[in-house]
Motif scaffolding. Structure first.
Motif, PDB file in Angstrom:
ATOM      1  N   PRO A 124       0.955  -1.122  -0.102  1.00  0.00           N
ATOM      2  CA  PRO A 124      -0.086  -0.062   0.144  1.00  0.00           C
ATOM      3  C   PRO A 124       1.008   1.306  -0.007  1.00  0.00           C
ATOM      4  O   PRO A 124       0.196   2.364  -0.130  1.00  0.00           O
ATOM      5  CB  PRO A 124      -0.853  -0.131   1.358  1.00  0.00           C
ATOM      6  N   ASN A 125       2.243   1.099   0.047  1.00  0.00           N
ATOM      7  CA  ASN A 125       2.788   2.682  -0.058  1.00  0.00           C
ATOM      8  C   ASN A 125       3.013   3.245  -1.178  1.00  0.00           C
ATOM      9  O   ASN A 125       3.818   4.211  -1.185  1.00  0.00           O
ATOM     10  CB  ASN A 125       4.047   2.344   0.950  1.00  0.00           C
TER      11      ASN A 125
ATOM     12  N   LEU B 158       3.082  -6.457  -4.946  1.00  0.00           N
ATOM     13  CA  LEU B 158       3.713  -6.039  -6.098  1.00  0.00           C
ATOM     14  C   LEU B 158       2.734  -5.815  -7.280  1.00  0.00           C
ATOM     15  O   LEU B 158       2.069  -7.088  -7.426  1.00  0.00           O
ATOM     16  CB  LEU B 158       4.938  -6.725  -6.577  1.00  0.00           C
ATOM     17  N   CYS B 159       2.431  -5.021  -7.960  1.00  0.00           N
ATOM     18  CA  CYS B 159       1.197  -4.798  -8.891  1.00  0.00           C
ATOM     19  C   CYS B 159       1.454  -3.871 -10.204  1.00  0.00           C
ATOM     20  O   CYS B 159       2.275  -2.765  -9.646  1.00  0.00           O
ATOM     21  CB  CYS B 159      -0.090  -4.648  -8.214  1.00  0.00           C
TER      22      CYS B 159
ATOM     23  N   ILE C  50      -3.848  -2.888  -6.860  1.00  0.00           N
ATOM     24  CA  ILE C  50      -4.804  -3.483  -6.031  1.00  0.00           C
ATOM     25  C   ILE C  50      -5.390  -2.444  -5.165  1.00  0.00           C
ATOM     26  O   ILE C  50      -4.813  -1.199  -5.067  1.00  0.00           O
ATOM     27  CB  ILE C  50      -3.900  -4.412  -5.056  1.00  0.00           C
ATOM     28  N   LYS C  51      -6.661  -2.628  -4.709  1.00  0.00           N
ATOM     29  CA  LYS C  51      -7.030  -1.631  -3.862  1.00  0.00           C
ATOM     30  C   LYS C  51      -6.635  -1.663  -2.234  1.00  0.00           C
ATOM     31  O   LYS C  51      -6.170  -2.842  -1.968  1.00  0.00           O
ATOM     32  CB  LYS C  51      -8.752  -2.086  -3.656  1.00  0.00           C
ATOM     33  N   THR C  52      -6.685  -0.358  -1.715  1.00  0.00           N
ATOM     34  CA  THR C  52      -6.059  -0.414  -0.453  1.00  0.00           C
ATOM     35  C   THR C  52      -7.222   0.312   0.592  1.00  0.00           C
ATOM     36  O   THR C  52      -7.882   1.062   0.079  1.00  0.00           O
ATOM     37  CB  THR C  52      -4.610   0.138  -0.156  1.00  0.00           C
TER      38      THR C  52
ATOM     39  N   PRO D  98      -3.854   0.919   6.535  1.00  0.00           N
ATOM     40  CA  PRO D  98      -4.426   0.558   5.237  1.00  0.00           C
ATOM     41  C   PRO D  98      -3.846  -1.030   4.678  1.00  0.00           C
ATOM     42  O   PRO D  98      -2.689  -1.133   4.933  1.00  0.00           O
ATOM     43  CB  PRO D  98      -3.860   1.583   4.449  1.00  0.00           C
ATOM     44  N   ILE D  99      -4.737  -1.721   4.257  1.00  0.00           N
ATOM     45  CA  ILE D  99      -4.285  -3.204   3.786  1.00  0.00           C
ATOM     46  C   ILE D  99      -4.612  -3.435   2.384  1.00  0.00           C
ATOM     47  O   ILE D  99      -5.813  -2.808   1.873  1.00  0.00           O
ATOM     48  CB  ILE D  99      -4.566  -4.060   4.770  1.00  0.00           C
ATOM     49  N   CYS D 100      -3.703  -4.149   1.575  1.00  0.00           N
ATOM     50  CA  CYS D 100      -4.124  -4.533   0.452  1.00  0.00           C
ATOM     51  C   CYS D 100      -5.163  -5.540   0.142  1.00  0.00           C
ATOM     52  O   CYS D 100      -5.030  -6.394   0.762  1.00  0.00           O
ATOM     53  CB  CYS D 100      -2.788  -5.031  -0.300  1.00  0.00           C
TER      54      CYS D 100
END
Length: 197
Positions: A38-39, A82-83, A89-91, A163-165
């Motif tokens: 998420p960073n 990693l995306c 990816i949503k967070t 916040p999480i992925c």
């Protein structure tokens, strides 16, 4: 097969930052620019190994090690993803999920905290609200229950400390499925329905 997404299960720094995981969707090739979530750090793919053999590209389903440039290994943790930068990816910290209660010592009410495990990530979450109980046989929903007990299915709003992925279960089953644990016991399994913020 959708955008590239690889949840990071481990990492090491041996001549740079190497992340380890399984490609859950999409593909990635050497030289590509990706994001660590998420960073939101932009990184460049320097080397790729699939089952310990160096390759130039990988696709969905492969277990891989990827050497990335542009981030320190201490800025990466298991559970990060990693995306692709175009479709990351949503967070979020607040999300709605359907949970099946398995092994509870007592009843669960709003304000209950436990540890959520999603891919390699473990994060403390709190049940902010009980939205509905779901009847196992009919799927009928009873709104605003006061508590949930063992063997019940409920829709709850959860809030995480950071916040999480994650993705919704509908879009990416592997990235939208989790377990809730308390004192080492799995108390519930769940699927993410909606990411609120």
């Amino acid at each position: 097969d959708g955008p590239f997404m690889m949840p990071i299960v481990d990492k090491y720094s041996d001549m740079g930052t190497v992340v380890i995981g399984k490609v859950e969707s999409g593909a990635c090739k050497k030289g590509e620019t990706l994001l660590v979530m998420p960073n939101k750090t932009e990184v460049k793919v320097e080397q790729i190994w699939s089952d310990d053999i160096e390759v130039t590209a990988v696709t969905s389903g492969e277990n891989v090690k990827i050497k990335i440039k542009g981030i320190d290994d201490n800025e990466v943790s298991p559970g990060f993803v990693l995306c692709s930068g175009s479709n990351p990816i949503k967070t979020g910290r607040v999300f709605d999920a359907q949970v099946v209660m398995l092994d509870l010592k007592s009843i669960v009410c709003a304000g209950f905290s436990c540890i959520m495990h999603l891919q390699a990530m473990a994060e403390e979450v709190t049940i902010k609200a009980l939205i509905a109980l779901v009847d196992k046989k009919t799927g009928e929903k009873t709104p605003k229950p006061r508590f949930i007990k063992q063997d019940q299915i409920a829709i709850v709003r959860l809030i995480a400390t950071h916040p999480i992925c994650m993705e919704t279960f509908k879009d990416h089953p592997q990235l939208g499925r989790f377990t809730l644990r308390e004192e080492g016991t799995t108390i519930a399994i769940g699927k993410i329905l909606k990411i609120a913020e």
